[in-house]
Design a protein around this motif. Sequence first.
Motif, PDB file in Angstrom:
ATOM      1  N   GLU A   6      37.766  37.550  44.425  1.00 46.93           N
ATOM      2  CA  GLU A   6      36.164  37.384  43.418  1.00 46.93           C
ATOM      3  C   GLU A   6      36.609  36.455  42.485  1.00 46.93           C
ATOM      4  O   GLU A   6      37.458  35.881  42.371  1.00 46.93           O
ATOM      5  CB  GLU A   6      36.535  38.223  42.723  1.00 46.93           C
ATOM      6  CG  GLU A   6      36.195  39.808  43.524  1.00 46.93           C
ATOM      7  CD  GLU A   6      37.278  40.484  44.016  1.00 46.93           C
ATOM      8  OE1 GLU A   6      37.459  41.620  44.043  1.00 46.93           O
ATOM      9  OE2 GLU A   6      38.745  39.971  43.775  1.00 46.93           O
ATOM     10  N   SER A   7      35.853  35.906  42.163  1.00 48.78           N
ATOM     11  CA  SER A   7      36.094  34.681  41.208  1.00 48.78           C
ATOM     12  C   SER A   7      35.131  34.910  39.653  1.00 48.78           C
ATOM     13  O   SER A   7      34.014  35.313  40.516  1.00 48.78           O
ATOM     14  CB  SER A   7      36.219  33.633  40.879  1.00 48.78           C
ATOM     15  OG  SER A   7      35.174  32.697  41.685  1.00 48.78           O
ATOM     16  N   TRP A 104      38.736  45.190  50.958  1.00 52.97           N
ATOM     17  CA  TRP A 104      37.702  45.445  49.342  1.00 52.97           C
ATOM     18  C   TRP A 104      38.523  44.300  48.626  1.00 52.97           C
ATOM     19  O   TRP A 104      39.561  43.880  48.685  1.00 52.97           O
ATOM     20  CB  TRP A 104      38.443  46.420  49.023  1.00 52.97           C
ATOM     21  CG  TRP A 104      37.505  47.586  48.212  1.00 52.97           C
ATOM     22  CD1 TRP A 104      38.102  48.454  49.790  1.00 52.97           C
ATOM     23  CD2 TRP A 104      36.945  48.032  48.093  1.00 52.97           C
ATOM     24  NE1 TRP A 104      36.920  50.094  49.679  1.00 52.97           N
ATOM     25  CE2 TRP A 104      36.528  49.435  48.636  1.00 52.97           C
ATOM     26  CE3 TRP A 104      35.886  48.169  46.425  1.00 52.97           C
ATOM     27  CZ2 TRP A 104      35.457  50.086  47.936  1.00 52.97           C
ATOM     28  CZ3 TRP A 104      35.247  48.529  46.101  1.00 52.97           C
ATOM     29  CH2 TRP A 104      34.986  49.555  46.968  1.00 52.97           C
ATOM     30  N   GLY A 105      38.235  43.690  47.629  1.00 52.30           N
ATOM     31  CA  GLY A 105      38.919  42.467  46.829  1.00 52.30           C
ATOM     32  C   GLY A 105      39.674  42.662  45.809  1.00 52.30           C
ATOM     33  O   GLY A 105      40.042  44.028  45.531  1.00 52.30           O
ATOM     34  N   ARG A 106      40.664  42.182  45.336  1.00 49.67           N
ATOM     35  CA  ARG A 106      41.739  42.602  44.496  1.00 49.67           C
ATOM     36  C   ARG A 106      40.944  42.943  42.600  1.00 49.67           C
ATOM     37  O   ARG A 106      42.179  43.999  41.578  1.00 49.67           O
ATOM     38  CB  ARG A 106      43.154  41.883  44.096  1.00 49.67           C
ATOM     39  CG  ARG A 106      43.946  41.511  45.422  1.00 49.67           C
ATOM     40  CD  ARG A 106      44.852  40.816  45.383  1.00 49.67           C
ATOM     41  NE  ARG A 106      44.791  40.715  46.581  1.00 49.67           N
ATOM     42  CZ  ARG A 106      46.909  40.002  46.513  1.00 49.67           C
ATOM     43  NH1 ARG A 106      47.394  39.070  45.700  1.00 49.67           N
ATOM     44  NH2 ARG A 106      47.500  40.705  48.248  1.00 49.67           N
ATOM     45  N   GLY A 107      39.791  42.427  42.821  1.00 49.65           N
ATOM     46  CA  GLY A 107      38.900  42.712  41.356  1.00 49.65           C
ATOM     47  C   GLY A 107      39.136  41.272  40.553  1.00 49.65           C
ATOM     48  O   GLY A 107      40.276  40.720  40.539  1.00 49.65           O
ATOM     49  N   THR A 108      38.461  41.157  39.292  1.00 53.25           N
ATOM     50  CA  THR A 108      38.348  40.538  38.469  1.00 53.25           C
ATOM     51  C   THR A 108      38.363  41.504  37.250  1.00 53.25           C
ATOM     52  O   THR A 108      36.974  41.987  36.953  1.00 53.25           O
ATOM     53  CB  THR A 108      37.573  39.602  39.179  1.00 53.25           C
ATOM     54  OG1 THR A 108      37.502  38.117  38.207  1.00 53.25           O
ATOM     55  CG2 THR A 108      35.640  39.497  38.681  1.00 53.25           C
ATOM     56  N   GLN A 109      39.091  41.000  35.656  1.00 56.67           N
ATOM     57  CA  GLN A 109      38.550  41.820  34.588  1.00 56.67           C
ATOM     58  C   GLN A 109      36.899  40.402  33.787  1.00 56.67           C
ATOM     59  O   GLN A 109      36.958  39.792  34.089  1.00 56.67           O
ATOM     60  CB  GLN A 109      39.898  41.796  34.298  1.00 56.67           C
ATOM     61  CG  GLN A 109      39.307  41.784  32.455  1.00 56.67           C
ATOM     62  CD  GLN A 109      39.881  43.639  32.843  1.00 56.67           C
ATOM     63  OE1 GLN A 109      40.527  44.339  33.618  1.00 56.67           O
ATOM     64  NE2 GLN A 109      38.909  43.995  31.525  1.00 56.67           N
ATOM     65  N   VAL A 110      36.646  41.742  33.315  1.00 58.65           N
ATOM     66  CA  VAL A 110      35.507  41.288  33.214  1.00 58.65           C
ATOM     67  C   VAL A 110      35.785  42.169  31.650  1.00 58.65           C
ATOM     68  O   VAL A 110      35.961  43.970  31.632  1.00 58.65           O
ATOM     69  CB  VAL A 110      33.952  41.847  33.561  1.00 58.65           C
ATOM     70  CG1 VAL A 110      32.887  41.749  32.169  1.00 58.65           C
ATOM     71  CG2 VAL A 110      33.773  41.469  34.446  1.00 58.65           C
ATOM     72  N   THR A 111      35.556  41.436  30.030  1.00 60.00           N
ATOM     73  CA  THR A 111      35.678  42.086  28.868  1.00 60.00           C
ATOM     74  C   THR A 111      34.697  42.058  27.795  1.00 60.00           C
ATOM     75  O   THR A 111      34.758  39.871  28.045  1.00 60.00           O
ATOM     76  CB  THR A 111      37.296  41.917  28.575  1.00 60.00           C
ATOM     77  OG1 THR A 111      38.094  42.346  29.906  1.00 60.00           O
ATOM     78  CG2 THR A 111      37.845  42.637  26.627  1.00 60.00           C
TER      79      THR A 111
END
Length: 114
Positions: A6-7, A104-111
């Motif tokens: 993810e990006s 699954w991907g490792r995830g990306t943070q959205v704040t």
Amino acid sequence: QVQLVESGGGLVQAGGSLRLSCAASGTIIRINDMGWYRQAPGEQRELVATISRSDSTNYADSVKGRFTISRDNAKNTVYLQMNSLKPEDTAVYYCNAWIAREHWGRGTQVTVSS
């Protein structure tokens, strides 16, 4: 081996927009459903949106009208356009894809700041 990367995550003010991307790589014959899930601190992972290979989409009620999922089968990539972001959208966003089995991907943070 299949990898989902993810990006596009980051910090944005309320009302802003972000576009997430997730590219699948490795030994891929066919990608079926793809999707985005999210997990906020202390909460369970929840569905955000899914898209079938034929572009049939499904959205969580909380994001309908604000988020748009799309995919490019030639690039093995799924996108999530997020508009009118709210602080409650803050979470780690995970890419999901069915390629022979679930990945699954490792995830990306959205704040989203208020």
